[in-house]
Design a protein around this motif. Structure first.
Motif, PDB file in Angstrom:
ATOM      1  N   GLY A   1       0.816  -1.206   0.000  1.00  0.00           N
ATOM      2  CA  GLY A   1       0.000   0.000   0.000  1.00  0.00           C
ATOM      3  C   GLY A   1       0.849   1.255   0.000  1.00  0.00           C
ATOM      4  N   SER A   2       0.160   2.382  -0.128  1.00  0.00           N
ATOM      5  CA  SER A   2       0.820   3.685  -0.170  1.00  0.00           C
ATOM      6  C   SER A   2       1.488   3.983   1.171  1.00  0.00           C
ATOM      7  CB  SER A   2      -0.216   4.771  -0.450  1.00  0.00           C
ATOM      8  OG  SER A   2      -1.031   4.917   0.690  1.00  0.00           O
ATOM      9  N   THR A   3       2.196   5.093   1.218  1.00  0.00           N
ATOM     10  CA  THR A   3       2.847   5.506   2.464  1.00  0.00           C
ATOM     11  C   THR A   3       1.831   5.559   3.610  1.00  0.00           C
ATOM     12  OG1 THR A   3       4.280   6.855   1.097  1.00  0.00           O
ATOM     13  CG2 THR A   3       4.310   7.310   3.439  1.00  0.00           C
ATOM     14  N   ALA A   4       0.691   6.205   3.329  1.00  0.00           N
ATOM     15  CA  ALA A   4      -0.329   6.325   4.382  1.00  0.00           C
ATOM     16  C   ALA A   4      -0.898   4.953   4.718  1.00  0.00           C
ATOM     17  CB  ALA A   4      -1.445   7.259   3.921  1.00  0.00           C
ATOM     18  N   GLY A   5      -1.079   4.126   3.699  1.00  0.00           N
ATOM     19  CA  GLY A   5      -1.608   2.782   3.923  1.00  0.00           C
ATOM     20  C   GLY A   5      -0.684   1.973   4.821  1.00  0.00           C
ATOM     21  N   ILE A   6       0.607   2.049   4.547  1.00  0.00           N
ATOM     22  CA  ILE A   6       1.605   1.317   5.351  1.00  0.00           C
ATOM     23  C   ILE A   6       1.571   1.802   6.800  1.00  0.00           C
ATOM     24  CG2 ILE A   6       4.114   1.098   5.736  1.00  0.00           C
ATOM     25  CD1 ILE A   6       4.430   0.863   2.676  1.00  0.00           C
ATOM     26  N   MET A   7       1.502   3.119   6.975  1.00  0.00           N
ATOM     27  CA  MET A   7       1.533   3.664   8.338  1.00  0.00           C
ATOM     28  C   MET A   7       0.281   3.258   9.113  1.00  0.00           C
ATOM     29  SD  MET A   7       3.415   7.329   7.757  1.00  0.00           S
ATOM     30  CE  MET A   7       3.949   7.577   9.450  1.00  0.00           C
ATOM     31  N   THR A   8      -0.868   3.367   8.446  1.00  0.00           N
ATOM     32  CA  THR A   8      -2.118   3.004   9.127  1.00  0.00           C
ATOM     33  C   THR A   8      -2.117   1.514   9.475  1.00  0.00           C
ATOM     34  OG1 THR A   8      -3.205   4.702   7.839  1.00  0.00           O
ATOM     35  CG2 THR A   8      -4.655   3.142   8.934  1.00  0.00           C
ATOM     36  N   PHE A   9      -1.657   0.689   8.518  1.00  0.00           N
ATOM     37  CA  PHE A   9      -1.629  -0.756   8.771  1.00  0.00           C
ATOM     38  C   PHE A   9      -0.783  -1.056  10.010  1.00  0.00           C
ATOM     39  CE2 PHE A   9      -0.036  -5.024   8.524  1.00  0.00           C
ATOM     40  CZ  PHE A   9      -1.068  -5.773   7.993  1.00  0.00           C
ATOM     41  N   ALA A  10       0.417  -0.458  10.056  1.00  0.00           N
ATOM     42  CA  ALA A  10       1.330  -0.748  11.175  1.00  0.00           C
ATOM     43  C   ALA A  10       0.765  -0.254  12.510  1.00  0.00           C
ATOM     44  CB  ALA A  10       2.692  -0.104  10.910  1.00  0.00           C
ATOM     45  N   GLU A  11       0.118   0.917  12.469  1.00  0.00           N
ATOM     46  CA  GLU A  11      -0.420   1.471  13.713  1.00  0.00           C
ATOM     47  C   GLU A  11      -1.561   0.616  14.255  1.00  0.00           C
ATOM     48  OE1 GLU A  11      -1.001   5.898  13.724  1.00  0.00           O
ATOM     49  OE2 GLU A  11       0.224   5.758  11.918  1.00  0.00           O
ATOM     50  N   LYS A  12      -2.412   0.130  13.316  1.00  0.00           N
ATOM     51  CA  LYS A  12      -3.606  -0.610  13.769  1.00  0.00           C
ATOM     52  C   LYS A  12      -3.324  -2.084  14.043  1.00  0.00           C
ATOM     53  CE  LYS A  12      -7.255   2.225  11.886  1.00  0.00           C
ATOM     54  NZ  LYS A  12      -8.088   2.462  10.728  1.00  0.00           N
ATOM     55  N   SER A  13      -2.263  -2.629  13.444  1.00  0.00           N
ATOM     56  CA  SER A  13      -2.012  -4.070  13.538  1.00  0.00           C
ATOM     57  C   SER A  13      -1.697  -4.501  14.974  1.00  0.00           C
ATOM     58  CB  SER A  13      -0.827  -4.412  12.630  1.00  0.00           C
ATOM     59  OG  SER A  13      -0.408  -5.734  12.855  1.00  0.00           O
ATOM     60  N   ASP A  14      -2.077  -5.734  15.285  1.00  0.00           N
ATOM     61  CA  ASP A  14      -1.730  -6.310  16.592  1.00  0.00           C
ATOM     62  C   ASP A  14      -0.300  -6.851  16.601  1.00  0.00           C
ATOM     63  OD1 ASP A  14      -4.199  -5.765  17.645  1.00  0.00           O
ATOM     64  OD2 ASP A  14      -5.059  -7.678  16.972  1.00  0.00           O
ATOM     65  N   ALA A  15       0.301  -6.960  15.412  1.00  0.00           N
ATOM     66  CA  ALA A  15       1.677  -7.479  15.334  1.00  0.00           C
ATOM     67  C   ALA A  15       2.638  -6.500  16.024  1.00  0.00           C
ATOM     68  CB  ALA A  15       2.070  -7.689  13.879  1.00  0.00           C
ATOM     69  N   ARG A  16       3.819  -7.001  16.406  1.00  0.00           N
ATOM     70  CA  ARG A  16       4.768  -6.173  17.175  1.00  0.00           C
ATOM     71  C   ARG A  16       5.958  -5.714  16.348  1.00  0.00           C
ATOM     72  NH1 ARG A  16       1.524  -4.702  20.199  1.00  0.00           N
ATOM     73  NH2 ARG A  16       3.156  -3.626  21.350  1.00  0.00           N
ATOM     74  N   GLU A  17       6.211  -6.400  15.216  1.00  0.00           N
ATOM     75  CA  GLU A  17       7.423  -6.087  14.448  1.00  0.00           C
ATOM     76  C   GLU A  17       7.089  -5.963  12.969  1.00  0.00           C
ATOM     77  OE1 GLU A  17      11.269  -8.167  15.775  1.00  0.00           O
ATOM     78  OE2 GLU A  17       9.691  -9.636  16.101  1.00  0.00           O
ATOM     79  N   PHE A  18       7.713  -4.987  12.325  1.00  0.00           N
ATOM     80  CA  PHE A  18       7.403  -4.714  10.917  1.00  0.00           C
ATOM     81  C   PHE A  18       8.683  -4.378  10.145  1.00  0.00           C
ATOM     82  CE2 PHE A  18       4.011  -3.506  13.701  1.00  0.00           C
ATOM     83  CZ  PHE A  18       2.876  -4.052  13.111  1.00  0.00           C
ATOM     84  N   ILE A  19       8.764  -4.914   8.932  1.00  0.00           N
ATOM     85  CA  ILE A  19       9.822  -4.528   7.994  1.00  0.00           C
ATOM     86  C   ILE A  19       9.165  -3.552   7.027  1.00  0.00           C
ATOM     87  CG2 ILE A  19      11.377  -5.321   6.183  1.00  0.00           C
ATOM     88  CD1 ILE A  19      11.070  -8.167   7.599  1.00  0.00           C
ATOM     89  N   ILE A  20       9.776  -2.383   6.861  1.00  0.00           N
ATOM     90  CA  ILE A  20       9.153  -1.322   6.072  1.00  0.00           C
ATOM     91  C   ILE A  20       9.793  -1.243   4.681  1.00  0.00           C
ATOM     92  CG2 ILE A  20       8.640   1.161   5.997  1.00  0.00           C
ATOM     93  CD1 ILE A  20       7.119  -0.437   8.197  1.00  0.00           C
ATOM     94  N   GLY A  21       8.988  -1.548   3.674  1.00  0.00           N
ATOM     95  CA  GLY A  21       9.479  -1.544   2.294  1.00  0.00           C
ATOM     96  C   GLY A  21       9.115  -0.271   1.564  1.00  0.00           C
ATOM     97  N   THR A  22       9.451   0.842   2.181  1.00  0.00           N
ATOM     98  CA  THR A  22       9.344   2.137   1.496  1.00  0.00           C
ATOM     99  C   THR A  22      10.404   3.057   2.089  1.00  0.00           C
ATOM    100  OG1 THR A  22       7.847   3.819   0.636  1.00  0.00           O
ATOM    101  CG2 THR A  22       7.545   3.220   2.949  1.00  0.00           C
ATOM    102  N   GLU A  23      10.407   4.313   1.698  1.00  0.00           N
ATOM    103  CA  GLU A  23      11.479   5.245   2.082  1.00  0.00           C
ATOM    104  C   GLU A  23      11.736   5.163   3.596  1.00  0.00           C
ATOM    105  OE1 GLU A  23      14.283   8.462   1.815  1.00  0.00           O
ATOM    106  OE2 GLU A  23      12.771   8.134   3.368  1.00  0.00           O
ATOM    107  N   ASN A  24      12.999   5.151   3.950  1.00  0.00           N
ATOM    108  CA  ASN A  24      13.348   4.816   5.325  1.00  0.00           C
ATOM    109  C   ASN A  24      12.924   5.842   6.377  1.00  0.00           C
ATOM    110  OD1 ASN A  24      14.249   2.336   4.651  1.00  0.00           O
ATOM    111  ND2 ASN A  24      16.412   2.901   4.471  1.00  0.00           N
ATOM    112  N   ALA A  25      12.518   7.031   5.941  1.00  0.00           N
ATOM    113  CA  ALA A  25      11.970   7.998   6.909  1.00  0.00           C
ATOM    114  C   ALA A  25      10.757   7.404   7.629  1.00  0.00           C
ATOM    115  CB  ALA A  25      11.571   9.287   6.198  1.00  0.00           C
ATOM    116  N   ILE A  26      10.038   6.534   6.927  1.00  0.00           N
ATOM    117  CA  ILE A  26       8.811   5.961   7.508  1.00  0.00           C
ATOM    118  C   ILE A  26       9.146   5.044   8.691  1.00  0.00           C
ATOM    119  CG2 ILE A  26       6.756   4.533   6.964  1.00  0.00           C
ATOM    120  CD1 ILE A  26       6.851   7.406   5.722  1.00  0.00           C
TER     121      ILE A  26
END
Ligand code: 13P
Ligand code: SF4
Length: 304
Positions: free
Chosen positions: A212-237
């Motif tokens: 998903g888009s930058t916003a999609g990735i951020m929303t997914f990570a914030e709402k997810s119950d998971a604890r760890e995430f690998i971010i496949g977009t610009e590293n500022a995120i």
């Protein structure tokens, strides 16, 4: 020192009746003084509705141009005039015009990462967060998607009922990612979910738990119950998410996933723009604006 500069910017912002819009790839110190931080789609919508008479865009040129086209009566500045998006410059008007002649009946859907001149000859504009929705809901059956092949392939897979023609454009940073990058990150962090931007190649997206888009990735990570995430977009995120969710862990998919253009803008650039001794005012031909803004208006109409 940073705090002092931020305070001076906040004061100047009030005095100048200015709003600061920042793409989510900006550094944390810039996001902190922005009136709004978001992805390309959200920035476009905000640019249209902000009440201030001046906009300072912290991002890349096409974002400032989009803001100017949506608010032609406002003074719009790009905080660092050298910040462009290489993808936006990849295709010429002549090339796309020649393809349009070869493909009658095709709607041209332009990624927002394009020049105003390309938007002026396109039928619809889209961002990564609105591309699927727009391609699905427009009346045309056949779509020439410009310029990003990876985003186009992703959209094509989501909208199988339509016919797509794709071109060979793309983001130098995201398109350079390989399946090996994703696999190495997964090996290093076996418990983490992989979240990927659709500007990455299909071989990377295929390994993702979410695309998903930058916003999609951020929303997914914030709402997810998971604890760890690998971010496949610009590293500022990675940094922004770590601030927002201190109890979760975020890892970059690759240390090379960096947009050097997005990194150009500094807090000092923002300060100098507000002081009137820096940044670049976006000046555009009103005729070009009136042609190019149509596909952006359609993006907001179909993508909202
Ligand atoms: P979004 O802001 O639409 O996620 O796009 C990312 C990007 O590459 C901006 O140039
Ligand atoms: Fe352009 Fe890629 Fe940078 Fe986005 S990340 S501004 S698409 S070069």
């Amino acid at each position: 020192m940073i705090r002092d500069l931020q305070d001076r910017i906040l004061q100047l912002k009030k005095e100048k009746d200015c709003c600061i819009l920042a793409h989510s790839y900006m550094s944390e110190d810039i996001c902190e003084i922005a009136d709004f931080t978001g992805d390309s789609y959200a920035l476009s919508v905000k640019a249209k509705s902000m009440p201030q008479s001046m906009i300072v865009m912290c991002g890349v040129r096409f974002m400032a141009e989009t803001a100017k086209m949506l608010s032609p009566d406002k003074k719009v500045y790009l905080a660092n005039g050298d910040a462009g998006c290489p993808m936006a410059e990849q295709m010429s008007v002549e090339y796309i015009e020649s393809l349009k002649k070869q493909l009658p009946g095709y709607a041209v859907v332009a990624y927002v990462n394009t020049t105003a001149e390309l938007k002026a000859i396109s039928d619809y504009c889209c961002t990564s967060s609105s591309a699927v929705k727009i391609c699905r809901s427009i009346p045309e059956q056949n779509i020439l998607f410009i310029p990003d092949r990876n985003l186009g392939s992703y959209v094509k897979a989501q909208v199988p009922e339509k016919t797509f023609r794709l071109l060979d454009g793309g983001c130098p940073a995201h398109a350079a990612m390989k399946a090996e990058d994703a696999l190495a990150a997964k090996k290093a962090h076996p418990g983490a979910l992989l979240l990927v931007h659709p500007e990455c190649p299909a071989e990377v997206s295929a390994l993702a738990d979410y695309v998903g888009s930058t916003a999609g990735i951020m929303t997914f990570a914030e709402k997810s119950d998971a604890r760890e995430f690998i971010i496949g977009t610009e590293n500022a995120i990675v940094e922004h998410l770590q601030y927002k969710c201190p109890d979760k862990s975020f890892y970059p998919m690759s240390k090379h996933l960096v947009c050097s253009n997005m990194k150009l803008t500094t807090l000092t650039d923002v300060y100098n723009t507000l002081k009137g001794c820096g940044g670049e005012e976006i000046i555009m031909d009103p005729e070009l604006i009136s042609k190019a803004v149509k596909c952006i208006d359609r993006m907001i109409e179909y993508g909202g």
